[in-house]
Design a protein around this motif. Structure first.
Motif, PDB file in Angstrom:
ATOM      1  N   PRO A 167       0.837  -1.211   0.000  1.00  0.00           N
ATOM      2  CA  PRO A 167       0.000   0.000   0.000  1.00  0.00           C
ATOM      3  C   PRO A 167       0.866   1.254   0.000  1.00  0.00           C
ATOM      4  O   PRO A 167       1.903   1.294   0.654  1.00  0.00           O
ATOM      5  CB  PRO A 167      -0.785  -0.089   1.314  1.00  0.00           C
ATOM      6  CG  PRO A 167      -0.505  -1.422   1.892  1.00  0.00           C
ATOM      7  CD  PRO A 167       0.652  -2.019   1.179  1.00  0.00           C
ATOM      8  N   LYS A 168       0.434   2.232  -0.733  1.00  0.00           N
ATOM      9  CA  LYS A 168       1.178   3.491  -0.808  1.00  0.00           C
ATOM     10  C   LYS A 168       0.874   4.327   0.439  1.00  0.00           C
ATOM     11  O   LYS A 168      -0.277   4.508   0.810  1.00  0.00           O
ATOM     12  CB  LYS A 168       0.817   4.273  -2.063  1.00  0.00           C
ATOM     13  CG  LYS A 168       1.114   3.526  -3.349  1.00  0.00           C
ATOM     14  CD  LYS A 168       2.591   3.231  -3.471  1.00  0.00           C
ATOM     15  CE  LYS A 168       2.860   2.396  -4.695  1.00  0.00           C
ATOM     16  NZ  LYS A 168       3.994   1.532  -4.571  1.00  0.00           N
ATOM     17  N   VAL A 169       1.917   4.817   1.059  1.00  0.00           N
ATOM     18  CA  VAL A 169       1.788   5.640   2.255  1.00  0.00           C
ATOM     19  C   VAL A 169       2.239   7.048   1.899  1.00  0.00           C
ATOM     20  O   VAL A 169       3.286   7.238   1.264  1.00  0.00           O
ATOM     21  CB  VAL A 169       2.659   5.071   3.403  1.00  0.00           C
ATOM     22  CG1 VAL A 169       2.559   5.942   4.634  1.00  0.00           C
ATOM     23  CG2 VAL A 169       2.261   3.642   3.711  1.00  0.00           C
ATOM     24  N   LYS A 170       1.454   8.021   2.323  1.00  0.00           N
ATOM     25  CA  LYS A 170       1.793   9.416   2.044  1.00  0.00           C
ATOM     26  C   LYS A 170       3.104   9.758   2.749  1.00  0.00           C
ATOM     27  O   LYS A 170       3.314   9.401   3.908  1.00  0.00           O
ATOM     28  CB  LYS A 170       0.673  10.318   2.544  1.00  0.00           C
ATOM     29  CG  LYS A 170       0.885  11.778   2.279  1.00  0.00           C
ATOM     30  CD  LYS A 170      -0.266  12.588   2.836  1.00  0.00           C
ATOM     31  CE  LYS A 170       0.092  14.063   2.804  1.00  0.00           C
ATOM     32  NZ  LYS A 170      -0.891  14.858   3.526  1.00  0.00           N
ATOM     33  N   ASP A 171       3.996  10.442   2.043  1.00  0.00           N
ATOM     34  CA  ASP A 171       5.259  10.865   2.635  1.00  0.00           C
ATOM     35  C   ASP A 171       4.997  11.812   3.797  1.00  0.00           C
ATOM     36  O   ASP A 171       4.191  12.743   3.687  1.00  0.00           O
ATOM     37  CB  ASP A 171       6.150  11.554   1.595  1.00  0.00           C
ATOM     38  CG  ASP A 171       6.707  10.588   0.573  1.00  0.00           C
ATOM     39  OD1 ASP A 171       6.763   9.379   0.880  1.00  0.00           O
ATOM     40  OD2 ASP A 171       7.083  11.040  -0.525  1.00  0.00           O
ATOM     41  N   ALA A 172       5.668  11.568   4.903  1.00  0.00           N
ATOM     42  CA  ALA A 172       5.507  12.401   6.089  1.00  0.00           C
ATOM     43  C   ALA A 172       6.258  13.705   5.919  1.00  0.00           C
ATOM     44  O   ALA A 172       7.308  13.762   5.281  1.00  0.00           O
ATOM     45  CB  ALA A 172       6.025  11.656   7.315  1.00  0.00           C
ATOM     46  N   GLU A 173       5.721  14.739   6.503  1.00  0.00           N
ATOM     47  CA  GLU A 173       6.399  16.032   6.514  1.00  0.00           C
ATOM     48  C   GLU A 173       7.427  16.007   7.650  1.00  0.00           C
ATOM     49  O   GLU A 173       7.076  15.800   8.802  1.00  0.00           O
ATOM     50  CB  GLU A 173       5.404  17.167   6.738  1.00  0.00           C
ATOM     51  CG  GLU A 173       4.500  17.427   5.557  1.00  0.00           C
ATOM     52  CD  GLU A 173       5.243  17.967   4.354  1.00  0.00           C
ATOM     53  OE1 GLU A 173       6.187  18.766   4.530  1.00  0.00           O
ATOM     54  OE2 GLU A 173       4.881  17.582   3.232  1.00  0.00           O
ATOM     55  N   ILE A 174       8.686  16.186   7.327  1.00  0.00           N
ATOM     56  CA  ILE A 174       9.766  16.203   8.310  1.00  0.00           C
ATOM     57  C   ILE A 174      10.044  17.651   8.680  1.00  0.00           C
ATOM     58  O   ILE A 174      10.256  18.493   7.794  1.00  0.00           O
ATOM     59  CB  ILE A 174      11.048  15.545   7.740  1.00  0.00           C
ATOM     60  CG1 ILE A 174      10.775  14.139   7.225  1.00  0.00           C
ATOM     61  CG2 ILE A 174      12.157  15.564   8.771  1.00  0.00           C
ATOM     62  CD1 ILE A 174      10.495  13.115   8.282  1.00  0.00           C
ATOM     63  N   SER A 175      10.036  17.940   9.975  1.00  0.00           N
ATOM     64  CA  SER A 175      10.309  19.311  10.411  1.00  0.00           C
ATOM     65  C   SER A 175      11.762  19.681  10.100  1.00  0.00           C
ATOM     66  O   SER A 175      12.649  18.833  10.088  1.00  0.00           O
ATOM     67  CB  SER A 175      10.031  19.467  11.902  1.00  0.00           C
ATOM     68  OG  SER A 175      10.820  18.577  12.647  1.00  0.00           O
ATOM     69  N   ALA A 176      11.969  20.956   9.862  1.00  0.00           N
ATOM     70  CA  ALA A 176      13.306  21.441   9.499  1.00  0.00           C
ATOM     71  C   ALA A 176      14.223  21.467  10.726  1.00  0.00           C
ATOM     72  O   ALA A 176      13.776  21.758  11.832  1.00  0.00           O
ATOM     73  CB  ALA A 176      13.195  22.832   8.904  1.00  0.00           C
ATOM     74  N   PRO A 177      15.489  21.157  10.535  1.00  0.00           N
ATOM     75  CA  PRO A 177      16.430  21.254  11.650  1.00  0.00           C
ATOM     76  C   PRO A 177      16.767  22.720  11.951  1.00  0.00           C
ATOM     77  O   PRO A 177      16.621  23.588  11.093  1.00  0.00           O
ATOM     78  CB  PRO A 177      17.663  20.507  11.133  1.00  0.00           C
ATOM     79  CG  PRO A 177      17.587  20.656   9.658  1.00  0.00           C
ATOM     80  CD  PRO A 177      16.124  20.685   9.317  1.00  0.00           C
ATOM     81  N   VAL A 178      17.206  22.954  13.165  1.00  0.00           N
ATOM     82  CA  VAL A 178      17.618  24.293  13.572  1.00  0.00           C
ATOM     83  C   VAL A 178      19.143  24.312  13.636  1.00  0.00           C
ATOM     84  O   VAL A 178      19.753  23.463  14.290  1.00  0.00           O
ATOM     85  CB  VAL A 178      17.027  24.644  14.954  1.00  0.00           C
ATOM     86  CG1 VAL A 178      17.537  25.995  15.431  1.00  0.00           C
ATOM     87  CG2 VAL A 178      15.511  24.620  14.909  1.00  0.00           C
ATOM     88  N   ILE A 179      19.749  25.253  12.956  1.00  0.00           N
ATOM     89  CA  ILE A 179      21.200  25.420  12.969  1.00  0.00           C
ATOM     90  C   ILE A 179      21.511  26.558  13.944  1.00  0.00           C
ATOM     91  O   ILE A 179      20.928  27.631  13.839  1.00  0.00           O
ATOM     92  CB  ILE A 179      21.746  25.780  11.564  1.00  0.00           C
ATOM     93  CG1 ILE A 179      21.199  24.854  10.484  1.00  0.00           C
ATOM     94  CG2 ILE A 179      23.266  25.818  11.577  1.00  0.00           C
ATOM     95  CD1 ILE A 179      21.548  23.413  10.620  1.00  0.00           C
TER      96      ILE A 179
END
Length: 145
Positions: free
Chosen positions: A91-103
């Motif tokens: 089954p196709k799973v929607k790609d998760a939104e990954i939060s941006a890292p903080v530099i």
């Protein structure tokens, strides 16, 4: 009324101890033909029992299958394929939104670092650019790219 034959008591028991379950992590590029070869598990024949299951996962995660041990001899083990993961049929799973890292700069000890979800992932970078490159690689890894 029909007579029903009941399962004998000695044929029904807790599976955790009567049917062995094994996990085999195999090198990348190992094929299904490799792991189903009767001599593939030759170094582990003393552990295997008829009826045991072996979950196989390759280092590159391309081979993911379950095998049933059908017979064990002194030199080989015959297995049957129970399950093979097929990427196309999954089954196709929607790609998760990954939060941006903080530099950020963490002072003279941490130097430049990157933080993801409130956790310092890596520190000690000499420049902001180096921290940004490492953070980008980390996010690619999370996304599976």
């Amino acid at each position: 009324m029909t007579s029903i034959q009941k399962l004998a008591g000695h044929r029904f028991m807790q599976a955790d101890y009567s049917i062995g379950r094994f996990a085999a992590t195999v090198p990348a590029e190992t094929t299904l033909e490799d792991v189903t070869h009767p001599e593939y598990f030759g170094n582990h024949l003393n552990s295997l029992r008829v009826g045991a299951t072996i979950s196989v996962l390759s280092d590159d995660h391309k081979l993911d299958c379950d095998l049933r041990v059908l017979s064990v001899t002194k030199t080989s083990a015959k297995v049957r394929v129970l399950r093979v993961f097929d990427e196309k049929a999954a089954p196709k799973v929607k790609d998760a939104e990954i939060s941006a890292p903080v530099i950020s700069h963490g002072g003279p000890v941490h130097k430049w670092r990157f933080i993801h979800n409130g956790e310092v992932i890596q520190h000690g970078f000499e420049s902001k650019d180096a921290a940004e490159r490492a953070a980008a690689k980390y996010i690619e890894l999370l996304k599976g790219e």
